[in-house]
Design a protein around this motif. Sequence first.
Motif, PDB file in Angstrom:
ATOM      1  N   GLY A   1       0.790  -1.223   0.000  1.00  0.00           N
ATOM      2  CA  GLY A   1       0.000   0.000   0.000  1.00  0.00           C
ATOM      3  C   GLY A   1       0.823   1.274   0.000  1.00  0.00           C
ATOM      4  N   GLN A   2       2.169   1.178   0.058  1.00  0.00           N
ATOM      5  CA  GLN A   2       3.004   2.372   0.107  1.00  0.00           C
ATOM      6  C   GLN A   2       2.868   3.201  -1.173  1.00  0.00           C
ATOM      7  OE1 GLN A   2       4.752   3.455   2.657  1.00  0.00           O
ATOM      8  NE2 GLN A   2       5.675   5.209   1.627  1.00  0.00           N
ATOM      9  N   PHE A   3       2.864   2.517  -2.325  1.00  0.00           N
ATOM     10  CA  PHE A   3       2.737   3.250  -3.585  1.00  0.00           C
ATOM     11  C   PHE A   3       1.406   3.982  -3.661  1.00  0.00           C
ATOM     12  CE2 PHE A   3       1.222   3.536  -7.954  1.00  0.00           C
ATOM     13  CZ  PHE A   3       2.265   4.225  -8.547  1.00  0.00           C
ATOM     14  N   ARG A   4       0.324   3.300  -3.258  1.00  0.00           N
ATOM     15  CA  ARG A   4      -0.985   3.929  -3.282  1.00  0.00           C
ATOM     16  C   ARG A   4      -1.024   5.127  -2.340  1.00  0.00           C
ATOM     17  NH1 ARG A   4      -5.764  -0.053  -1.951  1.00  0.00           N
ATOM     18  NH2 ARG A   4      -4.774  -1.089  -3.740  1.00  0.00           N
ATOM     19  N   LYS A   5      -0.365   5.024  -1.207  1.00  0.00           N
ATOM     20  CA  LYS A   5      -0.311   6.126  -0.246  1.00  0.00           C
ATOM     21  C   LYS A   5       0.416   7.329  -0.858  1.00  0.00           C
ATOM     22  CE  LYS A   5       1.522   7.249   4.360  1.00  0.00           C
ATOM     23  NZ  LYS A   5       2.550   8.193   3.922  1.00  0.00           N
ATOM     24  N   GLU A   6       1.554   7.058  -1.506  1.00  0.00           N
ATOM     25  CA  GLU A   6       2.317   8.151  -2.108  1.00  0.00           C
ATOM     26  C   GLU A   6       1.549   8.792  -3.250  1.00  0.00           C
ATOM     27  OE1 GLU A   6       6.169   6.784  -3.221  1.00  0.00           O
ATOM     28  OE2 GLU A   6       6.776   6.280  -1.186  1.00  0.00           O
ATOM     29  N   LEU A   7       0.824   7.978  -4.009  1.00  0.00           N
ATOM     30  CA  LEU A   7       0.020   8.501  -5.104  1.00  0.00           C
ATOM     31  C   LEU A   7      -1.064   9.435  -4.572  1.00  0.00           C
ATOM     32  CD1 LEU A   7      -0.601   8.376  -8.173  1.00  0.00           C
ATOM     33  CD2 LEU A   7      -2.084   6.433  -7.691  1.00  0.00           C
ATOM     34  N   SER A   8      -1.744   9.018  -3.501  1.00  0.00           N
ATOM     35  CA  SER A   8      -2.821   9.842  -2.932  1.00  0.00           C
ATOM     36  C   SER A   8      -2.271  11.120  -2.312  1.00  0.00           C
ATOM     37  CB  SER A   8      -3.599   9.040  -1.884  1.00  0.00           C
ATOM     38  OG  SER A   8      -2.793   8.722  -0.770  1.00  0.00           O
ATOM     39  N   GLU A   9      -1.008  11.077  -1.853  1.00  0.00           N
ATOM     40  CA  GLU A   9      -0.399  12.275  -1.273  1.00  0.00           C
ATOM     41  C   GLU A   9      -0.311  13.403  -2.297  1.00  0.00           C
ATOM     42  OE1 GLU A   9       3.336  10.968   0.207  1.00  0.00           O
ATOM     43  OE2 GLU A   9       2.558  10.321   2.152  1.00  0.00           O
ATOM     44  N   GLY A  10      -0.079  13.051  -3.564  1.00  0.00           N
ATOM     45  CA  GLY A  10      -0.008  14.071  -4.603  1.00  0.00           C
ATOM     46  C   GLY A  10      -1.326  14.811  -4.742  1.00  0.00           C
ATOM     47  N   PHE A  11      -2.448  14.061  -4.754  1.00  0.00           N
ATOM     48  CA  PHE A  11      -3.768  14.689  -4.843  1.00  0.00           C
ATOM     49  C   PHE A  11      -4.045  15.534  -3.604  1.00  0.00           C
ATOM     50  CE2 PHE A  11      -4.148  11.168  -7.802  1.00  0.00           C
ATOM     51  CZ  PHE A  11      -4.885  11.716  -8.836  1.00  0.00           C
ATOM     52  N   ARG A  12      -3.670  15.015  -2.444  1.00  0.00           N
ATOM     53  CA  ARG A  12      -3.934  15.748  -1.202  1.00  0.00           C
ATOM     54  C   ARG A  12      -3.107  17.033  -1.135  1.00  0.00           C
ATOM     55  NH1 ARG A  12      -2.045  14.718   4.162  1.00  0.00           N
ATOM     56  NH2 ARG A  12      -1.161  12.713   3.506  1.00  0.00           N
ATOM     57  N   TYR A  13      -1.882  16.951  -1.602  1.00  0.00           N
ATOM     58  CA  TYR A  13      -0.996  18.118  -1.583  1.00  0.00           C
ATOM     59  C   TYR A  13      -1.583  19.242  -2.443  1.00  0.00           C
ATOM     60  CZ  TYR A  13       3.510  20.563  -1.340  1.00  0.00           C
ATOM     61  OH  TYR A  13       4.500  21.478  -1.087  1.00  0.00           O
ATOM     62  N   VAL A  14      -2.056  18.878  -3.645  1.00  0.00           N
ATOM     63  CA  VAL A  14      -2.644  19.876  -4.538  1.00  0.00           C
ATOM     64  C   VAL A  14      -3.917  20.446  -3.924  1.00  0.00           C
ATOM     65  CG1 VAL A  14      -3.776  20.204  -6.783  1.00  0.00           C
ATOM     66  CG2 VAL A  14      -1.644  18.904  -6.646  1.00  0.00           C
ATOM     67  N   TRP A  15      -4.770  19.580  -3.358  1.00  0.00           N
ATOM     68  CA  TRP A  15      -6.049  20.032  -2.821  1.00  0.00           C
ATOM     69  C   TRP A  15      -5.875  20.951  -1.620  1.00  0.00           C
ATOM     70  CZ3 TRP A  15     -10.716  20.594  -4.443  1.00  0.00           C
ATOM     71  CH2 TRP A  15     -11.751  20.817  -3.537  1.00  0.00           C
ATOM     72  N   GLN A  16      -4.858  20.722  -0.802  1.00  0.00           N
ATOM     73  CA  GLN A  16      -4.666  21.512   0.409  1.00  0.00           C
ATOM     74  C   GLN A  16      -3.911  22.813   0.163  1.00  0.00           C
ATOM     75  OE1 GLN A  16      -3.002  19.050   3.490  1.00  0.00           O
ATOM     76  NE2 GLN A  16      -4.827  17.767   3.661  1.00  0.00           N
ATOM     77  N   SER A  17      -3.413  23.008  -1.045  1.00  0.00           N
ATOM     78  CA  SER A  17      -2.739  24.263  -1.380  1.00  0.00           C
ATOM     79  C   SER A  17      -3.693  25.149  -2.178  1.00  0.00           C
ATOM     80  CB  SER A  17      -1.482  23.988  -2.219  1.00  0.00           C
ATOM     81  OG  SER A  17      -0.997  25.187  -2.795  1.00  0.00           O
ATOM     82  N   PRO A  18      -4.096  26.311  -1.652  1.00  0.00           N
ATOM     83  CA  PRO A  18      -5.021  27.185  -2.392  1.00  0.00           C
ATOM     84  C   PRO A  18      -4.494  27.569  -3.771  1.00  0.00           C
ATOM     85  CG  PRO A  18      -4.769  27.930  -0.122  1.00  0.00           C
ATOM     86  CD  PRO A  18      -3.738  26.857  -0.337  1.00  0.00           C
ATOM     87  N   VAL A  19      -3.179  27.805  -3.861  1.00  0.00           N
ATOM     88  CA  VAL A  19      -2.592  28.214  -5.137  1.00  0.00           C
ATOM     89  C   VAL A  19      -2.645  27.080  -6.151  1.00  0.00           C
ATOM     90  CG1 VAL A  19      -0.444  28.916  -6.274  1.00  0.00           C
ATOM     91  CG2 VAL A  19      -1.127  29.983  -4.117  1.00  0.00           C
ATOM     92  N   LEU A  20      -2.215  25.885  -5.755  1.00  0.00           N
ATOM     93  CA  LEU A  20      -2.231  24.750  -6.675  1.00  0.00           C
ATOM     94  C   LEU A  20      -3.655  24.334  -7.025  1.00  0.00           C
ATOM     95  CD1 LEU A  20       0.658  22.564  -5.187  1.00  0.00           C
ATOM     96  CD2 LEU A  20       0.738  24.096  -7.168  1.00  0.00           C
ATOM     97  N   ARG A  21      -4.577  24.508  -6.089  1.00  0.00           N
ATOM     98  CA  ARG A  21      -5.969  24.175  -6.364  1.00  0.00           C
ATOM     99  C   ARG A  21      -6.541  25.109  -7.438  1.00  0.00           C
ATOM    100  NH1 ARG A  21      -7.599  24.048  -1.266  1.00  0.00           N
ATOM    101  NH2 ARG A  21      -8.698  26.046  -1.244  1.00  0.00           N
ATOM    102  N   MET A  22      -6.253  26.392  -7.329  1.00  0.00           N
ATOM    103  CA  MET A  22      -6.686  27.352  -8.345  1.00  0.00           C
ATOM    104  C   MET A  22      -6.000  27.068  -9.681  1.00  0.00           C
ATOM    105  SD  MET A  22      -8.993  29.438  -7.349  1.00  0.00           S
ATOM    106  CE  MET A  22      -9.723  30.219  -5.910  1.00  0.00           C
ATOM    107  N   LEU A  23      -4.740  26.670  -9.614  1.00  0.00           N
ATOM    108  CA  LEU A  23      -4.007  26.339 -10.828  1.00  0.00           C
ATOM    109  C   LEU A  23      -4.667  25.156 -11.536  1.00  0.00           C
ATOM    110  CD1 LEU A  23      -1.616  26.739 -12.715  1.00  0.00           C
ATOM    111  CD2 LEU A  23      -0.235  25.331 -11.182  1.00  0.00           C
TER     112      LEU A  23
END
Length: 416
Positions: A209-231
């Motif tokens: 499950g480590q790969f799946r965790k790292e993959l989901s981290e990318g989506f979470r990182y973008v969603w939690q950043s207002p700038v990247l979310r607007m981008l």
Amino acid sequence: MSAVPNATKSPSLLSNRFIQTIIFSNVLLQIGIWVRNFAILLYVAEKTNKDPYAISLISLAEFAPIFVFSFIGGTFADRWRPKRTMIWCDLLSAVSVFAVLLTIHFGSWHSVYFVTFISAILSQFSQPSGMRLFKQHVPEEQLQQGMALFQSLMAIFMVLGPMLGTFAYSNLGLEYSIAVMGVVFLLSALVLFRLPKDKVEPRVADTKGQFRKELSEGFRYVWQSPVLRMLGAAFILAGLAVGVAQALSLFIVTERLGKPEAFLQYMLIVNGAAMLIGGGVIAAFSKRVPPQALLGFGMLVSALCTVVIGLSTSVSITLLAQFVNGLAFPSIQIGISTMILKWSHESIVGRVNGVLMPMFTGMMVISMSLAGTLKHAYPLVTIYGGSGVLFLLGALLMIPILKQRAPENLQALPQQ
């Protein structure tokens, strides 16, 4: 963080060994890509008597891997050593090209699609690795200037690439053109050995499950950043707008301007030449302008020019709009790339890139596929007006984040 955090003044961008190496490598890759694109396009058109379905499969082979492999490639790019990844990608691309060349030589012409398909897959691993290296080896204050430099390089090949590809196929034929591609990929791999050594970073041992965790981290990182979310939202709108306009540009030539289909190449040359000039201008002044302002400006100008192109029945006005649009378009690509780099921690930049890029490409492919239906239902003026509105909405999304500054100490993941 930047590779030169303690320096009071960074050396010039072009004296950076990393920049020199990446530029040389990209020149070689662009030669191979444009020769590939036009050799395969002209060959398939000739072989199938210009069958639209067969020709459309070329675009499918180029864009489909982005949907499937962009998220995966970005995640692995953050796991693997970037220099080694880029070298292996170029070497594997060269091997696949020569393998396909053998199958073509012995009679299986349909395998030409695999040249584009395999190269597109490997680029989903190589491109985010290059972004990671950019983050490591280019000082923070030169990131935007570096992106402008690369945009200028892309613009040069937008002008020269079609001529280069057509010349190669006309004079060398398909097999030698594909062989040229294989050779330049090999040369690019050799050039990349000049890159600084990869940093050896300790990694947590892989678990289930480590790969799946790292993959989901990318989506979470973008969603939690207002700038990247607007981008990401701007990506979606820009992709929808670009796809429709690009797919129907031939009808602008034939219906709105009353010119033959061949006139489209002059519009593309004008646009490409303007992009080259625009990239150079932005490279000179980019340090003074925040990347989100660059992106907003580019989308605003694109909104205006797209509407003018749809309304115009004058060749001179349309070409002028194409030129102005080309001048401003580099600011969109430079702004996007700089924002990804400045608002992403080095350890996750590959995944952020892997999350955001399919938003643009996916929407572009969707709108391209719907363009024919829209053309039957609405006049070109209405369709291009709608594309202009999409660009305008993308520009408006930048207003809330115009004053945002990239954090000095980025974390691998935002705090929950």
